[in-house]
Design an enzyme around this catalytic site. Structure first.
Site, short mmCIF file in Angstrom:
data_model
loop_
_atom_site.label_atom_id
_atom_site.label_comp_id
_atom_site.label_asym_id
_atom_site.label_seq_id
_atom_site.Cartn_x
_atom_site.Cartn_y
_atom_site.Cartn_z
N ALA A 161 4.15 0.66 -8.16
CA ALA A 161 4.25 1.28 -6.76
C ALA A 161 3.01 2.00 -6.39
CB ALA A 161 5.49 2.07 -6.63
N ILE A 176 0.43 3.85 -3.23
CA ILE A 176 0.19 4.14 -1.73
C ILE A 176 -1.39 4.53 -1.35
CG2 ILE A 176 2.46 5.10 -1.12
CD1 ILE A 176 1.15 8.14 -1.38
N GLY A 235 -13.81 6.68 1.90
CA GLY A 235 -12.47 6.93 2.40
C GLY A 235 -11.27 6.95 1.41
N TYR A 243 -7.52 7.87 -3.77
CA TYR A 243 -6.86 6.53 -4.61
C TYR A 243 -7.64 6.27 -5.60
CZ TYR A 243 -5.28 1.72 -4.28
OH TYR A 243 -4.71 0.38 -4.59
N PRO A 254 -6.64 -5.36 -9.62
CA PRO A 254 -6.44 -6.34 -8.47
C PRO A 254 -7.65 -5.93 -7.50
CG PRO A 254 -4.22 -5.59 -8.43
CD PRO A 254 -5.01 -4.58 -9.35
N ILE A 283 -5.69 -7.91 -1.84
CA ILE A 283 -4.79 -9.03 -2.11
C ILE A 283 -3.95 -9.03 -0.67
CG2 ILE A 283 -2.62 -9.87 -3.58
CD1 ILE A 283 -5.44 -9.46 -5.04
N1 NAP Z 1 -2.83 -5.21 -1.97
C1 NAP Z 1 -3.93 -5.06 -2.31
O1 NAP Z 1 -5.00 -5.40 -2.19
C2 NAP Z 1 -4.04 -4.02 -3.69
C3 NAP Z 1 -5.31 -3.93 -4.38
C4 NAP Z 1 -5.46 -3.29 -5.59
C5 NAP Z 1 -4.34 -2.84 -6.01
N2 NAP Z 1 -3.03 -2.72 -5.42
C6 NAP Z 1 -1.92 -1.86 -5.98
O2 NAP Z 1 -1.01 -2.82 -6.22
C7 NAP Z 1 0.01 -2.24 -6.07
C8 NAP Z 1 1.18 -2.89 -5.20
O3 NAP Z 1 0.40 -3.03 -3.96
P1 NAP Z 1 0.80 -3.87 -2.55
O4 NAP Z 1 -0.22 -4.22 -1.77
O5 NAP Z 1 1.92 -4.81 -3.06
O6 NAP Z 1 1.64 -2.53 -1.78
P2 NAP Z 1 2.78 -2.50 -0.53
O7 NAP Z 1 3.07 -3.90 0.03
O8 NAP Z 1 2.34 -1.28 0.25
O9 NAP Z 1 4.17 -2.12 -1.47
C9 NAP Z 1 3.97 -0.81 -2.07
C10 NAP Z 1 5.13 -0.72 -2.92
O10 NAP Z 1 5.31 0.82 -3.57
C11 NAP Z 1 6.62 1.27 -3.15
N3 NAP Z 1 6.28 2.64 -3.16
C12 NAP Z 1 5.29 3.36 -2.37
N4 NAP Z 1 5.57 4.79 -2.42
C13 NAP Z 1 6.49 4.99 -3.43
C14 NAP Z 1 7.06 6.20 -3.92
N5 NAP Z 1 6.71 7.45 -3.70
N6 NAP Z 1 7.97 5.93 -4.81
C15 NAP Z 1 8.48 4.63 -5.15
N7 NAP Z 1 7.91 3.52 -4.77
C16 NAP Z 1 6.93 3.60 -3.98
C17 NAP Z 1 6.84 0.77 -1.96
O11 NAP Z 1 8.61 0.92 -2.10
P3 NAP Z 1 9.22 0.99 -0.76
O12 NAP Z 1 8.94 -0.40 0.20
O13 NAP Z 1 10.58 1.02 -1.26
O14 NAP Z 1 8.81 2.27 0.02
C18 NAP Z 1 6.44 -0.85 -2.09
O15 NAP Z 1 7.23 -1.57 -2.79
C19 NAP Z 1 -0.07 -0.70 -5.72
O16 NAP Z 1 -0.25 0.23 -6.63
C20 NAP Z 1 -1.59 -0.80 -5.22
O17 NAP Z 1 -2.35 0.32 -5.29
C21 NAP Z 1 -2.94 -3.38 -4.38
#
Ligand code: NAP
Length: 244
Positions: A88, A90, A148, A152, A182, A185
């Site tokens: 998880a 943000i 920005g 994070y 990652p 994504i």
């Molecule tokens: N997408 C990318 O390009 C990318 C790149 C590098 C790293 N990441 C990392 O990969 C992970 C997943 O990213 P994603 O893109 O799949 O994000 P996403 O689609 O925005 O999903 C975020 C998830 O985190 C949960 N979450 C957010 N705040 C929370 C809290 N306070 N307590 C518990 N759960 C919480 C949300 O749950 P709810 O829906 O229940 O709120 C959701 O399931 C993150 O750590 C992100 O930083 C993502």
């Protein structure tokens, strides 16, 4: 390939985006998935309806007491926890000049402290069983920084230090701790970026496209496998060549 049948994984944010791909992949290996969520009850319920043995655990991972309770619930309902995926996360993007202390604290608490709270809460259980897999989902931004995203980047960078320290503390106890970093994504987190900014990002990715959540999930599955016991304290970058 070693069996993962009957193992239990907690995947935070396990019903959306990258987390959903990880939950799905582990479930396909016979793992019972405890899905952590905060506000997305509908998505979590949909996962549980489609996967036998899945359980749902609501909580804010930025709050230590919630993490302690969630680990307690998982252990009570499943009797064991083999795999912890701290997924998880943000973003609250602002330049340092415009970033409030609250913006900083919230992102640090959810993205970094949450992984510490959950790891700490499950550690004694894993030590008692002499087995565990902890996988922290960091980011390429934690490796290279970004305009920005100081909060994070600091949180995701901090995960490397947490990963390596916990890996050292548990290396002789059957527990491995690794990070996955990652690149960009295709999930809601990235589609929230302005279109012109996203186009510029994609232009910089050597592979020429965004990654897919499944491309992260397959590496998490590999690290979670019982046969991956000689891999610990490592960072797996999955970024289409963006950072090398
Ligand atoms: N997408 C990318 O390009 C990318 C790149 C590098 C790293 N990441 C990392 O990969 C992970 C997943 O990213 P994603 O893109 O799949 O994000 P996403 O689609 O925005 O999903 C975020 C998830 O985190 C949960 N979450 C957010 N705040 C929370 C809290 N306070 N307590 C518990 N759960 C919480 C949300 O749950 P709810 O829906 O229940 O709120 C959701 O399931 C993150 O750590 C992100 O930083 C993502």
């Amino acid at each position: 390939m070693a069996s993962m049948d009957g193992q239990v994984a907690l995947v935070t944010g396990g019903a959306r985006g990258i987390g959903l791909a990880i939950s799905t992949r582990l479930a396909e290996r016979g793992v019972k998935v405890a899905v952590g969520y905060s506000r997305g009850a509908e998505a979590a319920k949909a996962f549980a309806a489609a996967h036998a043995g899945a359980t749902l655990h609501q909580g804010n991972i930025g709050v230590a007491a919630d993490c302690q309770r969630v680990i307690g619930e998982v252990l009570e309902q499943h009797g064991q926890l083999d795999i912890l995926v701290n997924n998880a996360g943000i973003t609250i993007d602002k330049t340092v000049r415009k970033m409030s202390v609250e913006d900083w604290d919230r992102v640090i608490h959810v993205n970094l402290s949450g992984a510490f709270y959950l790891s700490r809460a499950v550690l004694q259980h894993m030590l008692d069983r002499g087995y565990g897999r902890v996988i922290n989902i960091s980011s390429v931004i934690g490796e290279k920084g970004n305009i920005g995203q100081a909060n994070y980047a600091a949180a995701k960078s901090g995960l490397f230090g947490l990963t390596n320290s916990l890996a050292l503390e548990t290396a002789r106890k059957g527990i491995t701790v690794n990070s996955v970093a990652p690149g960009f994504i295709a999930t809601e987190m990235v589609s929230a970026m302005p279109e012109d900014v996203l186009a510029k990002v994609v232009a910089q990715i050597p592979v020429g496209r965004l990654g897919e959540p499944e491309e992260i999930a397959r590496v998490v599955e590999f690290l979670a496998d019982p046969d991956s016991g000689y891999i610990t304290g490592e960072v797996y970058g999955i970024n289409g060549g963006l950072y090398m």
